[in-house]
Design a protein around this motif. Structure first.
Motif, short mmCIF file in Angstrom:
data_model
loop_
_atom_site.label_atom_id
_atom_site.label_comp_id
_atom_site.label_asym_id
_atom_site.label_seq_id
_atom_site.Cartn_x
_atom_site.Cartn_y
_atom_site.Cartn_z
N ALA A 288 0.92 7.32 -6.27
CA ALA A 288 0.53 8.06 -7.15
C ALA A 288 0.81 9.83 -6.26
O ALA A 288 0.49 10.29 -7.14
N ARG B 20 0.61 -1.10 -0.35
CA ARG B 20 -0.37 0.05 0.25
C ARG B 20 0.45 0.98 -0.06
O ARG B 20 0.81 2.39 -0.54
N THR C 55 1.91 4.32 -13.46
CA THR C 55 1.07 3.97 -10.99
C THR C 55 -0.66 2.98 -11.84
O THR C 55 -0.65 2.03 -10.55
N VAL C 56 -0.87 3.42 -12.52
CA VAL C 56 -2.53 2.70 -13.02
C VAL C 56 -2.15 1.02 -13.60
O VAL C 56 -2.61 0.08 -12.63
N GLN D 238 1.85 2.54 -3.69
CA GLN D 238 1.09 1.92 -4.40
C GLN D 238 1.27 3.84 -4.14
O GLN D 238 1.00 4.80 -5.30
N TRP E 295 -0.11 -0.74 -10.26
CA TRP E 295 -1.16 -0.76 -9.38
C TRP E 295 -1.44 -2.80 -8.86
O TRP E 295 -0.87 -2.55 -7.50
N ARG E 296 -1.96 -3.82 -9.43
CA ARG E 296 -2.24 -4.48 -8.88
C ARG E 296 -1.01 -5.79 -9.20
O ARG E 296 -1.08 -6.38 -8.14
#
Length: 402
Positions: free
Chosen positions: A86, A79, A180-181, A82, A184-185
């Motif tokens: 962002a 987290r 970033t997007v 991430q 993300w996962r």
């Protein structure tokens, strides 16, 4: 219990690390260099303010190196990483609005903060879950983002500047947000690099080896600053080749920076981290000597390429030495890597100010700065040759670190 990821998951995790280092350090720090003249010419800020704002990222980076592990202890590494990507992306958009020096300083500080936290957490959240035989290459791939950021500073940023300063900052923000997007996962769900903020004390037998690593990392920070900061000006004014030729040198430097992390990661896997470290140091000293003494364009460009490999390339080597010194002790690895990153950031910032003072005191003699930098690298190499055997003897299970 085996905690390694399958090949597909490991590849995604490594790509997430690459994206993070590209956004938080590669772009957030190095894209600022070619923006300095336009910021002054467009009267966004006075010349002295632009230099001051450049230092904001370095100050933030130092703060991030200190804050990374405590923040991960509260939020978890996944987290935290991430959110830092962002935050770095948001900082680019904020910098498209030159509301005041304080506004700009704050966002440049936050971009540096995100970079420092990413540097501390990214690799150690991934490498423990990658098969041991792939960790050198994996580490190089994660930090490839630093090199890509340097390369982008000499290629993508000039293209964006054709659309104006605000559009350039926004364009960097769009690129960072996209990375970033997409990533993300990809971060591992369970990270081995989320230690308690106060844990991870290194065992006594590794103390001497770690002190050597920290001292060498500080010397490397001192050694790389002259070539990294003053290269373009040295070519343009010191060698009287002009700004267009100097721009070519920066592109070659960026190509070297792109190659460095993977090159040194492969060397570390094949010959051992210690041997790869000594090879890298010897090459840097040789390249710096060529840069000072040579006059032919081909030799100068070759030396520039080699020098470019070093700033991002030493990161996986240093992290590899820490991992070899503290095998199977991930919390201690995290603490040691955080400390090493902090030391590097501190000495890099101090060296930047010291070199600026020396440059002024010597009447703008670039060669003096490069000779001092080469001397710092030479001390690091000699200390490794004289002390490394004793250091690694204190960690007898890690012959591959030699």
């Amino acid at each position: 219990m085996d905690t390694t990821l399958d090949r597909a998951a490991a590849t995604r995790a490594i790509l997430a690390g690459l994206c993070a280092s590209l956004v938080g350090i590669g772009l957030a720090r190095f894209a600022y260099t070619p923006l300095i003249p336009p910021l002054i010419e467009a009267h966004w800020f006075a010349a002295q303010d632009v230099v001051f704002l450049g230092a904001a990222n370095l100050v933030g980076y130092l703060a991030g190196a200190l804050a990374g592990r405590p923040l991960a202890a509260r939020l978890g590494s996944r987290r935290t990483l991430q959110l830092m990507m962002a935050l770095a992306s948001l900082a680019f958009f904020a910098c498209a609005l030159p509301l005041s020096v304080a506004w700009f300083f704050g966002w440049r500080f936050l971009s540096g903060l995100s970079g420092g936290i990413i540097m501390v957490l990214a690799a150690l959240s991934i490498l423990p879950q990658v098969p041991a035989e792939r960790r050198g290459v994996a580490s190089g791939a994660i930090f490839l983002g630093l090199g890509l950021g340097i390369a982008a500073s000499g290629t993508v940023v000039p293209l964006l500047l054709n659309e104006g300063l605000a559009a350039t900052w926004a364009g960097l923000g769009v690129l960072s947000l996209l990375l970033t997007v997409v990533s993300w996962r990809w971060w591992p769900q369970a990270s081995a690099a989320a230690p308690a903020a106060g844990g991870g004390r290194a065992p006594a037998h590794a103390g001497f080896a770690l002190k050597l690593i920290y001292a060498q990392y500080a010397l490397k920070a001192v050694g790389l600053v002259p070539m990294m900061v003053f290269l373009v000006d040295y070519v343009a004014r010191g060698l009287h080749m002009g700004t267009h030729t100097a721009a070519l040198f920066w592109v070659v430097y960026g190509l070297g920076a792109t190659a460095g992390p993977m090159l040194y990661g492969v060397l570390g896997d094949r010959f051992g981290i210690g041997t790869a470290t000594r090879i890298a140091l010897a090459l840097q000293i040789l390249a710096a000597t060529v840069l000072v003494l040579a006059h032919g364009l081909a030799g100068l460009l070759a030396a520039t390429f080699v020098i470019g490999t070093y700033p991002p390339g030493i990161v996986p080597l240093t992290l590899g030495r820490i991992r070899h010194t503290l095998p199977q002790d991930v919390p201690a690895q995290g603490a040691a890597w955080s400390r090493a990153t902090t030391i590097f950031a501190l000495f890099q910032a101090l060296a930047g100010y010291a070199y600026s003072w020396i440059f002024a005191a010597t009447g703008g003699d670039h060669r003096v700065l490069m000779e001092i930098g080469a001397a710092a690298l030479a001390v690091a190499l000699v200390s490794d040759l004289l002390l490394a055997r004793a250091a690694w003897a204190a960690v007898p299970t890690q012959a591959t670190a030699r």
